[in-house]
Design a protein around this motif. Sequence first.
Motif, PDB file in Angstrom:
ATOM      1  N   ALA A 150      58.270  16.544  -8.128  1.00 39.02           N
ATOM      2  CA  ALA A 150      56.698  17.071  -9.117  1.00 39.02           C
ATOM      3  C   ALA A 150      57.198  19.075  -8.742  1.00 39.02           C
ATOM      4  CB  ALA A 150      55.708  16.918  -8.048  1.00 39.02           C
ATOM      5  N   GLU A 151      57.655  19.748  -7.510  1.00 40.07           N
ATOM      6  CA  GLU A 151      58.017  21.253  -7.486  1.00 40.07           C
ATOM      7  C   GLU A 151      59.083  21.437  -7.606  1.00 40.07           C
ATOM      8  OE1 GLU A 151      55.423  20.042  -2.974  1.00 40.07           O
ATOM      9  OE2 GLU A 151      58.464  20.087  -3.041  1.00 40.07           O
ATOM     10  N   LEU A 152      60.091  20.753  -7.963  1.00 36.54           N
ATOM     11  CA  LEU A 152      61.660  21.286  -8.566  1.00 36.54           C
ATOM     12  C   LEU A 152      61.063  21.496 -10.060  1.00 36.54           C
ATOM     13  CD1 LEU A 152      63.938  18.696  -7.141  1.00 36.54           C
ATOM     14  CD2 LEU A 152      63.654  21.102  -6.796  1.00 36.54           C
ATOM     15  N   ASP A 153      60.144  20.361 -10.760  1.00 37.77           N
ATOM     16  CA  ASP A 153      59.817  20.442 -12.016  1.00 37.77           C
ATOM     17  C   ASP A 153      58.604  21.130 -12.379  1.00 37.77           C
ATOM     18  OD1 ASP A 153      62.018  18.727 -12.400  1.00 37.77           O
ATOM     19  OD2 ASP A 153      60.761  17.035 -12.270  1.00 37.77           O
ATOM     20  N   GLN A 154      58.080  21.531 -11.581  1.00 37.98           N
ATOM     21  CA  GLN A 154      57.181  22.440 -11.704  1.00 37.98           C
ATOM     22  C   GLN A 154      56.993  23.800 -12.612  1.00 37.98           C
ATOM     23  OE1 GLN A 154      54.919  23.739  -8.456  1.00 37.98           O
ATOM     24  NE2 GLN A 154      52.250  24.379  -9.680  1.00 37.98           N
ATOM     25  N   GLN A 155      56.167  23.626 -13.331  1.00 40.98           N
ATOM     26  CA  GLN A 155      56.149  25.590 -14.076  1.00 40.98           C
ATOM     27  C   GLN A 155      55.341  26.117 -13.965  1.00 40.98           C
ATOM     28  OE1 GLN A 155      57.454  25.178 -18.276  1.00 40.98           O
ATOM     29  NE2 GLN A 155      58.654  22.722 -17.823  1.00 40.98           N
ATOM     30  N   ILE A 156      55.234  27.345 -13.653  1.00 40.08           N
ATOM     31  CA  ILE A 156      54.116  28.709 -13.574  1.00 40.08           C
ATOM     32  C   ILE A 156      54.279  29.655 -14.406  1.00 40.08           C
ATOM     33  CG2 ILE A 156      53.018  30.217 -12.134  1.00 40.08           C
ATOM     34  CD1 ILE A 156      54.451  28.105  -9.949  1.00 40.08           C
ATOM     35  N   GLU A 157      53.069  29.574 -15.777  1.00 42.20           N
ATOM     36  CA  GLU A 157      52.870  30.622 -16.009  1.00 42.20           C
ATOM     37  C   GLU A 157      53.603  31.973 -15.930  1.00 42.20           C
ATOM     38  OE1 GLU A 157      49.430  32.362 -19.359  1.00 42.20           O
ATOM     39  OE2 GLU A 157      49.488  30.724 -18.504  1.00 42.20           O
ATOM     40  N   GLY A 158      53.992  33.023 -16.220  1.00 48.10           N
ATOM     41  CA  GLY A 158      54.065  34.576 -15.971  1.00 48.10           C
ATOM     42  C   GLY A 158      55.768  34.359 -15.347  1.00 48.10           C
ATOM     43  N   LEU A 159      55.915  32.786 -14.800  1.00 44.82           N
ATOM     44  CA  LEU A 159      57.523  33.479 -13.842  1.00 44.82           C
ATOM     45  C   LEU A 159      58.599  31.531 -14.862  1.00 44.82           C
ATOM     46  CD1 LEU A 159      55.254  32.522 -10.648  1.00 44.82           C
ATOM     47  CD2 LEU A 159      55.761  34.424 -11.731  1.00 44.82           C
ATOM     48  N   GLU A 160      59.535  32.925 -14.273  1.00 50.80           N
ATOM     49  CA  GLU A 160      60.902  31.591 -13.912  1.00 50.80           C
ATOM     50  C   GLU A 160      60.802  30.652 -13.519  1.00 50.80           C
ATOM     51  OE1 GLU A 160      65.783  32.311 -14.151  1.00 50.80           O
ATOM     52  OE2 GLU A 160      63.989  34.171 -14.239  1.00 50.80           O
ATOM     53  N   GLN A 161      61.012  29.394 -14.439  1.00 50.06           N
ATOM     54  CA  GLN A 161      60.709  27.972 -13.816  1.00 50.06           C
ATOM     55  C   GLN A 161      61.894  27.842 -12.721  1.00 50.06           C
ATOM     56  OE1 GLN A 161      62.844  24.986 -13.697  1.00 50.06           O
ATOM     57  NE2 GLN A 161      60.877  24.198 -12.639  1.00 50.06           N
ATOM     58  N   GLY A 162      61.214  27.462 -11.316  1.00 50.22           N
ATOM     59  CA  GLY A 162      61.916  27.605 -10.237  1.00 50.22           C
ATOM     60  C   GLY A 162      62.416  28.425  -9.767  1.00 50.22           C
ATOM     61  N   SER A 163      61.940  30.138 -10.540  1.00 51.77           N
ATOM     62  CA  SER A 163      62.543  31.402  -9.074  1.00 51.77           C
ATOM     63  C   SER A 163      61.991  31.390  -7.560  1.00 51.77           C
ATOM     64  CB  SER A 163      62.500  32.520 -10.517  1.00 51.77           C
ATOM     65  OG  SER A 163      60.784  32.726 -10.343  1.00 51.77           O
ATOM     66  N   TRP A 164      60.707  30.677  -7.774  1.00 40.86           N
ATOM     67  CA  TRP A 164      60.333  30.634  -6.205  1.00 40.86           C
ATOM     68  C   TRP A 164      60.486  29.434  -5.605  1.00 40.86           C
ATOM     69  CZ3 TRP A 164      58.358  29.390 -10.808  1.00 40.86           C
ATOM     70  CH2 TRP A 164      58.070  27.428 -10.899  1.00 40.86           C
ATOM     71  N   LEU A 165      61.347  28.823  -5.788  1.00 40.99           N
ATOM     72  CA  LEU A 165      61.703  27.642  -4.773  1.00 40.99           C
ATOM     73  C   LEU A 165      62.948  27.963  -3.631  1.00 40.99           C
ATOM     74  CD1 LEU A 165      62.507  24.475  -7.755  1.00 40.99           C
ATOM     75  CD2 LEU A 165      60.380  25.606  -5.571  1.00 40.99           C
ATOM     76  N   LYS A 166      63.223  28.607  -2.420  1.00 39.20           N
ATOM     77  CA  LYS A 166      64.512  28.516  -1.407  1.00 39.20           C
ATOM     78  C   LYS A 166      65.495  27.246  -1.311  1.00 39.20           C
ATOM     79  CE  LYS A 166      61.590  32.428  -1.201  1.00 39.20           C
ATOM     80  NZ  LYS A 166      61.467  33.146  -1.431  1.00 39.20           N
ATOM     81  N   SER A 167      66.102  27.722  -0.462  1.00 36.98           N
ATOM     82  CA  SER A 167      66.246  26.665   0.154  1.00 36.98           C
ATOM     83  C   SER A 167      66.364  25.013   0.131  1.00 36.98           C
ATOM     84  CB  SER A 167      66.922  26.772   1.745  1.00 36.98           C
ATOM     85  OG  SER A 167      68.423  25.235   1.419  1.00 36.98           O
ATOM     86  N   ASN A 168      66.600  24.073   0.151  1.00 36.02           N
ATOM     87  CA  ASN A 168      66.774  22.826  -0.018  1.00 36.02           C
ATOM     88  C   ASN A 168      66.868  21.828   1.702  1.00 36.02           C
ATOM     89  OD1 ASN A 168      64.844  21.088  -0.540  1.00 36.02           O
ATOM     90  ND2 ASN A 168      65.715  19.836  -2.489  1.00 36.02           N
ATOM     91  N   SER A 169      67.812  22.964   1.938  1.00 33.17           N
ATOM     92  CA  SER A 169      68.229  21.801   3.537  1.00 33.17           C
ATOM     93  C   SER A 169      67.728  23.588   4.557  1.00 33.17           C
ATOM     94  CB  SER A 169      69.614  22.291   3.126  1.00 33.17           C
ATOM     95  OG  SER A 169      70.200  22.148   4.469  1.00 33.17           O
ATOM     96  N   ASN A 170      66.550  22.672   5.371  1.00 36.72           N
ATOM     97  CA  ASN A 170      66.324  23.791   6.218  1.00 36.72           C
ATOM     98  C   ASN A 170      66.786  22.901   7.888  1.00 36.72           C
ATOM     99  OD1 ASN A 170      64.493  25.645   5.022  1.00 36.72           O
ATOM    100  ND2 ASN A 170      64.339  23.995   3.444  1.00 36.72           N
ATOM    101  N   TYR A 171      66.832  24.276   9.200  1.00 39.71           N
ATOM    102  CA  TYR A 171      67.125  23.744  10.274  1.00 39.71           C
ATOM    103  C   TYR A 171      65.840  24.401  10.554  1.00 39.71           C
ATOM    104  CZ  TYR A 171      70.647  20.760   8.973  1.00 39.71           C
ATOM    105  OH  TYR A 171      71.724  19.945   8.630  1.00 39.71           O
ATOM    106  N   LYS A 172      65.213  24.273  11.841  1.00 34.67           N
ATOM    107  CA  LYS A 172      63.931  24.422  12.850  1.00 34.67           C
ATOM    108  C   LYS A 172      65.090  25.056  14.337  1.00 34.67           C
ATOM    109  CE  LYS A 172      59.491  25.074  14.634  1.00 34.67           C
ATOM    110  NZ  LYS A 172      58.733  24.413  14.980  1.00 34.67           N
TER     111      LYS A 172
END
Length: 282
Positions: free
Chosen positions: A54-76
């Motif tokens: 759902a997050e990968l497919d989300q569309q937000i008016e006024g923003l390019e689709q997916g432009s706000w997403l970061k890396s999908n691999s994260n280490y703390k």
Amino acid sequence: MPYLQAPAATSMSINWISETDEPGTISLSGPGLGKSGKQSSAPQYLDLMEYTRAELDQQIEGLEQGSWLKSNSNYKHSVTFQGLLPGKSYNYTVTQSGETHSAAFKTAPKGGAWKNVRIIAFSDSETEPRGRTEHREWELSPVNGYTADSIQRPGAGSKWDQQFGMTTRNGEPTLRYPLDQSTAFNENLKHIEAADPDLVMMAGDLTQGSGYQPAWDELFGHVAGEHSDLASSVPLLPALGNWETYAALNGGYGTETDLDPGSHFPPAGFGIPVGKDRATRL
């Protein structure tokens, strides 16, 4: 960027997130350290930070689709320095995959040595990618309304309406704020940093749904990322709000139905419990 956690008079934890499993190093300088001023991290993969469909497919008016997403691999990475001296300043540099970030912090004084303390408290940052473009409603309390001597708000067709827009709430025209949420939060953070606080308390509703990873990406962008590095030098102490139990795009308030394989809650960091056996990233 790194962020501080578990502040105390003689210790401090410093955390950061990387895209790879390469250990990082952190060098700390200041009084009383001896040879303990450099440590390596033990990265832990954060599977709960992975985006849902759902997050990968989300569309937000006024923003390019997916432009706000970061890396999908994260280490703390989390490193704790012990044996520090109360009320002293320390400088540190985090090195991760060839990148460095330097900052400083001050330990708390001893209990009997407090002369003054500056704590800034606020709530409802409610970050989310939509906040970059959305001007929220400037609500009027349905209980209090206007006082008898109040100047009435601008109405439909006013200069305010023409410049910032209006909407309808409960059948009544409602103004919109002049700033989008992201810009407004950054402006508030400038004032917070200028006040040079010892601690910042965030009294709940940090994000627009803690089960919504892009909302946490936005928060870190504001306090330890693109917009500022406040959390690199000032510990943030958060409290639980109702949005900390809400999965937003991925579901509701943590019911058994919501806790399905397609939903997630971001992993532990600041240690706010969320849902059933879950914790938020912060």
